[in-house]
Design an enzyme around this catalytic site. Structure first.
Site, mmCIF file in Angstrom:
data_model
loop_
_atom_site.group_PDB
_atom_site.id
_atom_site.type_symbol
_atom_site.label_atom_id
_atom_site.label_comp_id
_atom_site.label_asym_id
_atom_site.label_seq_id
_atom_site.Cartn_x
_atom_site.Cartn_y
_atom_site.Cartn_z
ATOM 1 N N GLU A 98 13.051 -19.477 -26.580
ATOM 2 C CA GLU A 98 12.445 -20.621 -25.885
ATOM 3 C C GLU A 98 11.701 -20.116 -24.662
ATOM 4 O OE1 GLU A 98 12.081 -24.042 -26.204
ATOM 5 O OE2 GLU A 98 11.035 -23.782 -24.292
ATOM 6 N N THR A 104 8.420 -31.641 -25.842
ATOM 7 C CA THR A 104 8.293 -32.995 -26.377
ATOM 8 C C THR A 104 9.654 -33.700 -26.473
ATOM 9 O OG1 THR A 104 6.382 -32.225 -27.625
ATOM 10 C CG2 THR A 104 7.378 -34.286 -28.345
ATOM 11 N N SER A 120 10.103 -41.652 -26.828
ATOM 12 C CA SER A 120 10.602 -43.027 -26.747
ATOM 13 C C SER A 120 12.113 -43.135 -26.964
ATOM 14 C CB SER A 120 9.897 -43.910 -27.779
ATOM 15 O OG SER A 120 8.502 -43.830 -27.628
ATOM 16 N N HIS A 131 14.198 -44.404 -35.325
ATOM 17 C CA HIS A 131 13.396 -45.359 -36.086
ATOM 18 C C HIS A 131 14.056 -45.709 -37.416
ATOM 19 C CE1 HIS A 131 9.790 -45.219 -33.499
ATOM 20 N NE2 HIS A 131 10.155 -43.965 -33.273
ATOM 21 N N ILE A 149 5.596 -32.074 -35.735
ATOM 22 C CA ILE A 149 6.743 -32.973 -35.550
ATOM 23 C C ILE A 149 6.456 -33.923 -34.388
ATOM 24 C CG2 ILE A 149 9.246 -33.151 -35.326
ATOM 25 C CD1 ILE A 149 8.362 -31.554 -37.789
ATOM 26 N N GLU A 150 5.812 -35.008 -34.714
ATOM 27 C CA GLU A 150 5.619 -36.098 -33.756
ATOM 28 C C GLU A 150 6.512 -37.240 -34.230
ATOM 29 O OE1 GLU A 150 1.610 -37.673 -34.013
ATOM 30 O OE2 GLU A 150 1.463 -37.092 -36.111
ATOM 31 N N SER A 151 6.342 -38.439 -33.668
ATOM 32 C CA SER A 151 7.164 -39.566 -34.098
ATOM 33 C C SER A 151 7.060 -39.714 -35.603
ATOM 34 C CB SER A 151 6.680 -40.844 -33.415
ATOM 35 O OG SER A 151 7.450 -41.939 -33.848
ATOM 36 N N CYS A 198 17.246 -43.821 -7.067
ATOM 37 C CA CYS A 198 16.702 -43.084 -5.910
ATOM 38 C C CYS A 198 16.065 -41.777 -6.355
ATOM 39 C CB CYS A 198 17.746 -42.882 -4.818
ATOM 40 S SG CYS A 198 18.722 -41.365 -4.933
#
Lengths: 419, 486
Positions: free
Chosen positions: B31, B40, B45, B49, B335-337, B436
């Site tokens: 990484e 990402t 969101s 799904h 690899i998106e939504s 805060c």
């Protein structure tokens, strides 16, 4: 379960003054609960001077001012628990707190004084677009890093917002060798005290740009710069006025928010403008026996006023415990008009008043040669001319009990009008 | 020699790593950032799904539905906050009702269970804050909300516990074919490996195109979000999507699994794979478009805004498996939504492909259980009091907004793949994630990190390399507090 007559939540300036005054009013079963490891609250990091001009008639630093009150608390041997965070206040006044020494503790109180202070508005709440790098601090966080931890948050600084902490930090960072390039303020006037503008900016040649805001933040890991732009009368950035400032630090001094999460959970009603509890002349909330004072009630600019206000809350908490506080209905509502944004208190029961009652308020804009008027129903009872009124400076009117008692007054109005 | 090197410690790479650790072998995750869940996976969101959205038969549809089904067990095993709160797709004008029905039909074909079409009255009864424009809704009870940080950490920590090595702060610069597999060249040395798994998010095309002539193009598609205070967390109970229509894909409004309200995302294609800056236009767009479906979204209670980059493949589907011309190189690209939802299923699938290729054996010692940071607030009063008596650090509150104690922060630092940065502590404990935004707790978290990691405070970073928070010590020491007392 522990028992206490009066539990004071917060050992900052408000909590300390409330404790001393409650003790002096005769109560000997008080408990202060403080989340930090020492008393004094945010004063401990306010090492500049200018505190106590009203209370002690001399200029003290924040820690010195706190020390005077801490000494009074110690002399009276008022119990305090430190490093103790209140998790919950129940409507029945059972307070739950946690600490590393005592663990999880519950206290049954007869009266509660809310004195938790306030927090700073963070970057996220300001919706400033751009990256989210290191180097963006609320001014108070930077103040803690410099004054308590002894670490510098950066070398080249832009400050957004001209609240008092931002102004103080402009001077502080300069004295520590940083270059403060500019203070930008969205509004056409400063949100801080005039004396801080002079002593913290003017004296150091730091420019204050009114009607300006940060419209972009550069640098992915560490801040590398910000874009400033002028704003129109609606606070919207004007295209074409953008200016780039390279900096590694952005301090935010864009307003303070009373910390009322505990109060809300307990069922305390909030006032719309202040974000603090709605209180009566005794600084009592809608929950009988629950009082509020200091910055948790409304944000003050001078600690002296916090101490004065807290002393009233302390005395009234004792009166409540002794069954001397009368509760008959809503009291006379205090309404606002003209430039007045809010008042504390919002209702007044003359029977519970001391001989005089200070009603504090703020205006929503800068006024010159304006009048502060007070009306009892339709009758104007005072008319005071003031050369300057500004949102950054808390104002007051003083009401006399003798004028209100038994007069069957339905409404008290505080109004500011342009002369 | 490694059996497999996985590039990328996001949710996909971590899920693959965990699935691979069910087999015997030497596996390594590389990484480039300082922590897992840094791309990402950290800015999306956070929705599980239902699976009605993607075209029937596509990878997105298949892995979405499978991932959704797996999520109960995954969240149980990995101790990840997950709740099936249900979702609405709301339709904003009568003319588009057929499109809503078509979405319903597609959902059925994709194998989504329990879908229902609702009239306006039925929808408003369930979600009173829907806007006046809503004429009907598709209701998907299996839709859920999850903590994306915890999901990624859960996969990664469990993989680490089962023997997978993680190398952070290590960017891959080159991949070369060798006689026995691949040579992965990084800024911190080279790794010889039999197989490579490409789970590099927005950079997946870069690595794919190093080894294959069938090139990929991944476009970072930026989405701005606003996160609102927990006082706004019940503005809606379900995730409210807008039916994609004349005004584009629309903006969702959803509670988060931790009780905040999330509004977003916008969709803007960008070139820079690091362009996670929000824009004024994006945030204005969110405010305007969210109001189409949900009324009175309290945007004054925003506590932070952020942007994430979707790894959008130009063909619009997940790219999974070996390119024809690069055997032993496994893509998990584009690899998106619904990538977060699909992660468990993608992990399972890619690990199976690798296992078959390499002929890996079962790891009999695999332990599927990971425990998250322990929160005594989940205990009863008496149990919590008892717990703090034996573990005093849990009595010292550090983050007042989210109620996080020193004990929880120590847990986050000293667990497998523990936190080394302020953001790392934040994502593991939520300290600093409240209203805060770390104003009070960040200096205290910095102190604890410095103490526990035995480094100076100036070395403590917000997140990745170059994000040090304090630049040096003040010139003069400070007088002791005692001197101020009279």
């Amino acid at each position: 379960m522990k028992q206490a007559d009066i539990v004071i939540i917060g050992g900052g300036p408000a909590g300390l003054a409330a404790a001393v005054s409650a003790y002096d009013a005769g109560n000997r079963n008080i408990l202060i609960i403080e989340r930090d490891e020492q008393l004094g609250g945010i004063l401990n990091q306010c090492i500049h001077n200018g505190f106590g001009l009203h209370t002690f008639k001399e200029e003290l630093t924040g820690p010195e001012y706190a020390a005077r009150f801490i000494k009074q608390v110690e002399e009276r041997e008022i119990p305090c628990v430190l490093g103790s965070m209140v998790l919950d206040i129940s409507p029945e006044k059972v307070i739950t707190y946690t600490s590393s020494t005592e663990g999880l503790v519950q206290v049954q109180a007869k009266a509660v004084i809310l004195a938790m202070g306030c927090r700073e508005r963070p970057r996220g709440a300001l919706n400033i677009p751009g990256y989210r790098p290191a180097g963006i601090f609320s001014a108070g966080t930077a103040q803690r890093l410099v004054n308590i931890e002894g670490y510098m948050p950066g070398r080249e600084v832009v400050i957004l917002g001209s609240g008092d902490i931002g102004l103080i930090m402009a001077r502080r960072m300069t004295l520590e060798g940083a270059k403060v390039k500019v203070v930008a303020e969205l509004m056409p006037y400063s949100g801080g005290l005039k004396r801080n503008i002079v002593q913290c900016l003017d004296d150091f040649g730091i420019p204050l740009k009114l009607r300006h805001t940060v419209v972009n933040i550069h640098g992915k890991e560490r801040l590398t710069g910000v874009t400033l732009a002028e704003v129109d009368s609606h606070g919207k950035p004007i295209p074409g006025t953008e200016e780039e400032y390279s900096c590694d630090t952005l301090l935010l001094s864009c307003g303070l928010i009373p910390e009322n999460e505990l109060s809300r959970n307990a069922g305390v009603e909030m006032a719309p403008v202040t974000n603090g509890p709605s209180v009566n002349e005794s600084l009592e909330t809608n929950l009988e026996g629950v009082f509020a004072c200091g910055n948790v009630l409304h944000v003050h600019d001078l600690v002296d006023y916090v101490s004065q206000e807290a002393a009233i809350a302390g005395r009234n908490a004792v009166a409540f415990v002794n069954g001397q506080l009368k509760h008959h209905g809503a009291g006379i509502p205090v309404s606002v008009s003209g430039g007045v944004r809010y008042t504390v208190p919002r209702t007044i029961d003359p029977e519970n008043m001391d001989d005089t009652l200070t009603v504090r308020f703020r205006v929503g804009a800068v006024y010159q040669n304006a009048y502060i008027d007070v009306y009892f129903d339709d009758k104007r009872v005072s008319h005071i001319k003031r050369p300057v009124l500004a949102p950054g400076e808390m104002e007051k009117v003083v009401l006399r009990k003798s004028d209100l008692l038994g007069q069957n007054i339905q409404n008290i109005k505080v109004e500011v009008t342009q002369g | 020699m490694w059996d497999a090197v996985i590039i990328g410690a996001g949710v996909t790479g971590s899920a693959i790593a965990r699935e691979l650790s069910r087999r015997k072998g030497k596996f390594c995750v590389i990484e480039k950032e300082s922590d897992v869940c840094s791309g990402t996976s950290k800015a999306n969101s956070a929705i599980v799904h239902a699976g009605f959205d993607a075209e029937t038969g596509s990878n997105k549809a298949i892995f979405n539905v499978r991932g959704n089904q797996m999520m109960d067990q995954i969240s149980e095993e990995l101790d990840v906050p997950f709740r099936r709160n249900g979702a609405f797709v709301v339709c904003l004008n009568e003319e588009e009702l057929p499109a809503l029905r078509a979405l319903y039909e597609r959902g059925l074909q994709n194998g989504v269970k329990e879908l229902r079409l609702l009239s306006r009255e039925e929808a408003v009864e369930m979600e009173p804050n829907l806007s006046d424009a809503v004429v009907g809704a598709l209701y998907a009870p299996t839709s859920g909300i999850v903590c994306p940080f915890e999901l990624t950490m859960g996969f990664a920590e469990n993989a680490a516990k089962n023997g997978v090595e993680f190398r952070l702060d290590t960017a891959v610069t080159k991949i070369e074919k060798t006689t026995f597999g691949w040579r992965v060249i990084t800024e911190n040395g080279e790794l010889e490996t039999r197989a490579v798994v490409n789970a590099a998010g927005v950079y997946a095309d870069v690595f794919h195109n190093m080894v294959s002539k069938e090139t990929l193009t991944i476009t970072p598609r930026r989405g701005d979000y606003c996160l609102l205070d927990k006082t706004a967390g019940h503005h809606v109970e379900r995730t409210i999507f807008q039916l994609p229509g004349k005004l584009g894909k629309g903006i969702l409004v959803t509670p988060t699994v931790h009780g905040n309200l999330l509004v977003g995302p916008t969709a803007v294609d960008v070139e820079d794979k690091e362009a996670t800056a929000t824009t004024a236009a994006g945030i204005a767009d969110l405010t305007e478009k969210s109001a189409l479906a949900v009324r009175n979204v309290p945007m004054r209670q925003v506590i932070t805004s952020f942007a994430g980059l979707r790894a959008h493949d130009d063909r619009g589907d997940f790219v999974l498996g070996e390119p024809d011309d690069a055997p032993y190189f496994f893509d998990a690209a584009g690899i998106e939504s619904p990538g977060l939802t699909s992660a468990p299923a993608i992990g399972e699938y890619i690990a199976t492909l690798v296992t078959e290729r390499l002929g890996l054996e079962k790891n009999e010692d695999f332990n599927p259980i990971r425990r998250g940071v322990f929160h005594p607030s989940s205990l009863s009063f008496e149990e919590r009091a008892e717990f703090i008596r034996f573990h005093p650090a849990y009595g010292r509150m550090i983050c007042r907004c989210e109620g996080m104690s020193e004990g929880e922060i120590l847990d986050a630092i000293h667990r497998p793949l523990g936190a080394t940065t302020v953001d790392g502590v934040k994502r593991r404990t939520r300290a600093g994630m409240g209203r805060c935004q770390g104003g009070f707790c960040s200096p205290r978290v910095m102190e604890i990190l410095a103490r526990e990691l035995h480094v100076d405070l100036t070395e403590i970073r917000k997140a990745d390399r170059g994000s040090e928070i304090a630049v040096g010590q003040t010139d003069k020491g400070l007088p002791e507090a005692a001197e101020w007392k009279e």
